[in-house]
Write a protein that holds these residues in place. Structure first.
Motif, short mmCIF file in Angstrom:
data_model
loop_
_atom_site.label_atom_id
_atom_site.label_comp_id
_atom_site.label_asym_id
_atom_site.label_seq_id
_atom_site.Cartn_x
_atom_site.Cartn_y
_atom_site.Cartn_z
N LEU A 59 -7.15 2.60 -0.87
CA LEU A 59 -7.64 2.28 0.48
C LEU A 59 -8.83 1.32 0.42
O LEU A 59 -8.93 0.40 1.23
N LEU A 93 0.83 -1.20 0.00
CA LEU A 93 0.00 0.00 0.00
C LEU A 93 0.86 1.26 0.00
O LEU A 93 0.63 2.19 -0.78
N THR A 136 -8.68 -2.46 1.89
CA THR A 136 -9.68 -2.83 2.89
C THR A 136 -10.50 -4.03 2.42
O THR A 136 -10.71 -4.97 3.19
N TYR A 174 -5.93 1.18 7.62
CA TYR A 174 -5.39 1.66 6.35
C TYR A 174 -5.54 3.18 6.23
O TYR A 174 -4.67 3.85 5.69
N GLY A 175 -6.62 3.72 6.75
CA GLY A 175 -6.80 5.17 6.74
C GLY A 175 -5.75 5.87 7.58
O GLY A 175 -5.19 6.89 7.17
N TYR A 190 -2.51 5.80 5.75
CA TYR A 190 -2.55 6.81 4.69
C TYR A 190 -2.27 8.20 5.25
O TYR A 190 -1.44 8.95 4.71
#
Length: 145
Positions: A44, A29, A48, A134-135, A138
């Motif tokens: 994302l 990622l 996910t 994941y957020g 990021y």
């Protein structure tokens, strides 16, 4: 082709990382985010979706795991299985918010299946946890945190 391959590679790495296999998806990622060749939101979502799909495989395995409880090759002792079940009963479905964590997250999704957690609540909570991870990754990548 690169676009499809990037998404497919991310999905597969996220899927594998969510199973009991010792894989990681964060590096894939991050590499795709740094390359800036794909929309970040799509990356994302793909990560996910792959991670949640892998967790769903664990849930399905857990649903049928106890059928083989009495076999010699069963990987968990009866006492350990009872402890795990007791702990899940104690903390309940909200413990699935920890499904994003290394080491404990993947087995936790298996236990949720074993404990007959309804698929709809499983998917909702695990999706929140995985998307949140994941957020956060990021946001840290962009230096916002």
């Amino acid at each position: 082709m690169w676009e499809t391959g990037g998404y497919l590679g991310l999905f597969l790495s996220a899927f594998g990382a969510a199973t009991l296999l010792p894989l990681q998806s964060e590096a894939v990622l991050l590499a795709l985010l740094w390359a800036k060749q794909h929309p970040a939101l799509v990356l994302l979502i793909v990560a996910t979706a792959g991670n949640v799909a892998g967790s769903l495989v664990n849930w399905v395995l857990g649903r049928y795991l106890e059928h083989w409880r009495e076999r010699k090759w069963f990987p968990v002792s009866a006492q350990r299985l009872e402890r795990v079940q007791h702990t899940y009963h104690r903390y309940g479905r909200w413990s699935l918010l920890l499904s994003w964590m290394p080491i404990i997250g993947d087995p936790l999704t298996v236990v949720a299946g074993l404990m007959r957690e309804p698929w709809w609540s499983f998917l909702l909570i695990v999706t929140l946890a995985k998307a949140g991870r994941y957020g956060a990754l990021y946001l840290m990548t962009l230096g916002w945190v």
